[in-house]
Write a protein that holds these residues in place. Sequence first.
Motif, PDB file in Angstrom:
ATOM      1  N   ARG A 187      88.489  25.690  -8.841  1.00  0.00           N
ATOM      2  CA  ARG A 187      88.332  25.267  -7.460  1.00  0.00           C
ATOM      3  C   ARG A 187      87.024  25.821  -6.921  1.00  0.00           C
ATOM      4  NH1 ARG A 187      92.288  23.704  -4.244  1.00  0.00           N
ATOM      5  NH2 ARG A 187      92.713  22.450  -6.093  1.00  0.00           N
ATOM      6  N   ILE A 188      86.170  24.954  -6.430  1.00  0.00           N
ATOM      7  CA  ILE A 188      84.882  25.386  -5.890  1.00  0.00           C
ATOM      8  C   ILE A 188      85.031  25.893  -4.462  1.00  0.00           C
ATOM      9  CG2 ILE A 188      82.585  24.593  -5.219  1.00  0.00           C
ATOM     10  CD1 ILE A 188      82.638  22.693  -7.582  1.00  0.00           C
ATOM     11  N   SER A 189      85.895  25.232  -3.692  1.00  0.00           N
ATOM     12  CA  SER A 189      86.047  25.590  -2.285  1.00  0.00           C
ATOM     13  C   SER A 189      87.491  25.373  -1.856  1.00  0.00           C
ATOM     14  CB  SER A 189      85.114  24.738  -1.416  1.00  0.00           C
ATOM     15  OG  SER A 189      85.384  24.939  -0.040  1.00  0.00           O
ATOM     16  N   THR A 192      87.222  19.081   2.530  1.00  0.00           N
ATOM     17  CA  THR A 192      86.058  18.225   2.784  1.00  0.00           C
ATOM     18  C   THR A 192      86.122  17.035   1.828  1.00  0.00           C
ATOM     19  OG1 THR A 192      84.639  19.422   1.212  1.00  0.00           O
ATOM     20  CG2 THR A 192      84.611  20.174   3.502  1.00  0.00           C
ATOM     21  N   GLU A 193      85.309  16.040   2.061  1.00  0.00           N
ATOM     22  CA  GLU A 193      85.234  14.857   1.188  1.00  0.00           C
ATOM     23  C   GLU A 193      83.923  14.142   1.482  1.00  0.00           C
ATOM     24  OE1 GLU A 193      85.499  12.249  -0.572  1.00  0.00           O
ATOM     25  OE2 GLU A 193      87.335  12.205  -1.746  1.00  0.00           O
ATOM     26  N   THR A 226      91.972  17.369   0.324  1.00  0.00           N
ATOM     27  CA  THR A 226      90.834  17.136  -0.564  1.00  0.00           C
ATOM     28  C   THR A 226      89.924  18.356  -0.601  1.00  0.00           C
ATOM     29  OG1 THR A 226      89.700  16.081   1.298  1.00  0.00           O
ATOM     30  CG2 THR A 226      90.861  14.650  -0.227  1.00  0.00           C
ATOM     31  N   LYS A 227      89.735  18.926  -1.802  1.00  0.00           N
ATOM     32  CA  LYS A 227      88.937  20.141  -1.949  1.00  0.00           C
ATOM     33  C   LYS A 227      87.987  20.022  -3.139  1.00  0.00           C
ATOM     34  CE  LYS A 227      92.500  22.998   0.180  1.00  0.00           C
ATOM     35  NZ  LYS A 227      93.413  24.166   0.053  1.00  0.00           N
ATOM     36  N   PHE A 277      89.348  17.175  -5.525  1.00  0.00           N
ATOM     37  CA  PHE A 277      90.728  17.231  -6.013  1.00  0.00           C
ATOM     38  C   PHE A 277      91.669  17.021  -4.825  1.00  0.00           C
ATOM     39  CE2 PHE A 277      94.670  19.122  -7.293  1.00  0.00           C
ATOM     40  CZ  PHE A 277      94.726  19.101  -8.673  1.00  0.00           C
ATOM     41  N   GLN A 278      92.603  16.084  -4.956  1.00  0.00           N
ATOM     42  CA  GLN A 278      93.583  15.845  -3.904  1.00  0.00           C
ATOM     43  C   GLN A 278      94.854  16.635  -4.217  1.00  0.00           C
ATOM     44  OE1 GLN A 278      94.243  11.656  -3.255  1.00  0.00           O
ATOM     45  NE2 GLN A 278      92.101  11.267  -2.704  1.00  0.00           N
TER      46      GLN A 278
END
Length: 501
Positions: free
Chosen positions: A358-360, A364-365, A340-341, A311-312
């Motif tokens: 939201r996972i984190s 990261t990407e 980016t998450k 997700f941006q």
Amino acid sequence: MDVEVLGRVLSTLPPDDDHPYRTGAWQGQTTEWRADDLDVVGEIPADLDGVYLRNTETALHPAIERYHPFDGDGMVHVVGFRDGKAFYRNRFVRTDGFVAEQEAGRSLWAGITEDPRSAEREGRGARGRMKDASSTDVVVHAGVALTSFYQCGDLYRLDPLTLDTLGKSDWEGKFPSSVGVSAHTKVDPHTGELLFFGYGKDAPYLHYGVVGSDDRLLHHTGIELPGPRLPHDMAFTENYAILNDCPLFWDAELLKQGAHVPRFHRDLPLRLGVVPRRGGDVRWFEADPTYVLHWTNAYEEGDEVVLDGFFQEDPMPKFNGSTDNRERVFRGLALDRLGTKLHRWRLDLVTGQVKEERISDSVTEFGMINPVHGGRSYRYVYAATGEPGWFLFNGLVKHDLLTGAEERISFGDGVFGSETVLAPRLGSTGEDDGYLVTITVDMNRNLSECLVFDARNLATGPVARVRLPERVSSGTHATWAAGESLPDWRKTDDAASALGL
């Protein structure tokens, strides 16, 4: 190390070039190498068997107006592992555009940030009049490496061991040449099928298809969208393909004037399309507005399709007012600017509802998974961290989707990596029972290495550092192909015999 120069290509870039994505960690190669029995610090595991392939955008000529790092020609690198030894090849993809510009000695097509009308020749791409550089992605399907272009074009076929260009995919004359195929084709490890999509400026604006394990086109259909869109990736499950209509696309009014200016339409939702893999009605689900450049995986759980991606938080970062126009152009490349998450969407096929989580909270990407778990339930994502303000990968995070734990490694100051693959070890028994493989560019020592980590014990650092014959450019997309999936990887012979040496 046994090294041979296979060829050199023409570059007309000036010796005093100062472009930030043609110099430094992004400085490309013009030499093609064959290197066998590579020098190793540590020990290559005997149960690491197969090839790591990475595509790279490589600039060879000054741009017509201004260069973007996605405009470079495709160069593929392969590091092969067998019997505790490693070999390396790098070759340019001999696309039509590469050959034409080598003959002309200059750029003939407009890049992504240039006016298409400045191109000297007609070309490909969803926008039109672009060079199909085939420089974005690489996968292995039916024993052949396929390179692809993010703006849609041909699929170029390469020998996955020698990297010789074998021509273009034809699919018995059924390749959708008028539409082309985007980067991020997907290979289902369970069926051997290749799933793909293509997009453009003509209705229905999106196309989706399936190619069998025998490299024959099985299905191809149009997917109606409200107008031209800019999808970059897709996902799949056991029974479905998941397509997308993100609210970042060309400004419709400016497009009528011939200007291709992307806008993030914050008042529009992210739409996720679930379609049966062999065709049928598309079910669209609406979610919070964002742009998703890359999905990590999808799978079915009861009546839900579970979809994970990045997700941006800010798909169109604001221009900071710098007098350097390049900041305006490149501000959307840095992961920290985009925010980016790792994110999860649950699509309920019964109610039509979407649940998001939201996972984190880590930025990261470019997430990779164990390829065996493609389209199936999974636990781990291996994603890149970014150098602040730059399109460079400075480390790696192992996301545990079950516990929420994150294990991090840094490549070190001035060292930048590539998309990192999970290579299952021979006879592996668990999802993370294997090795993480990546190519790094070390600006401090002016060299590149292929690093191998134990996926279950990142903290100990790489178990092997494989020295490459030349410092290579920073790069993005990569893939892993097990030796048993390669037609010429004869297990009764040694690696040299498999390569025909």
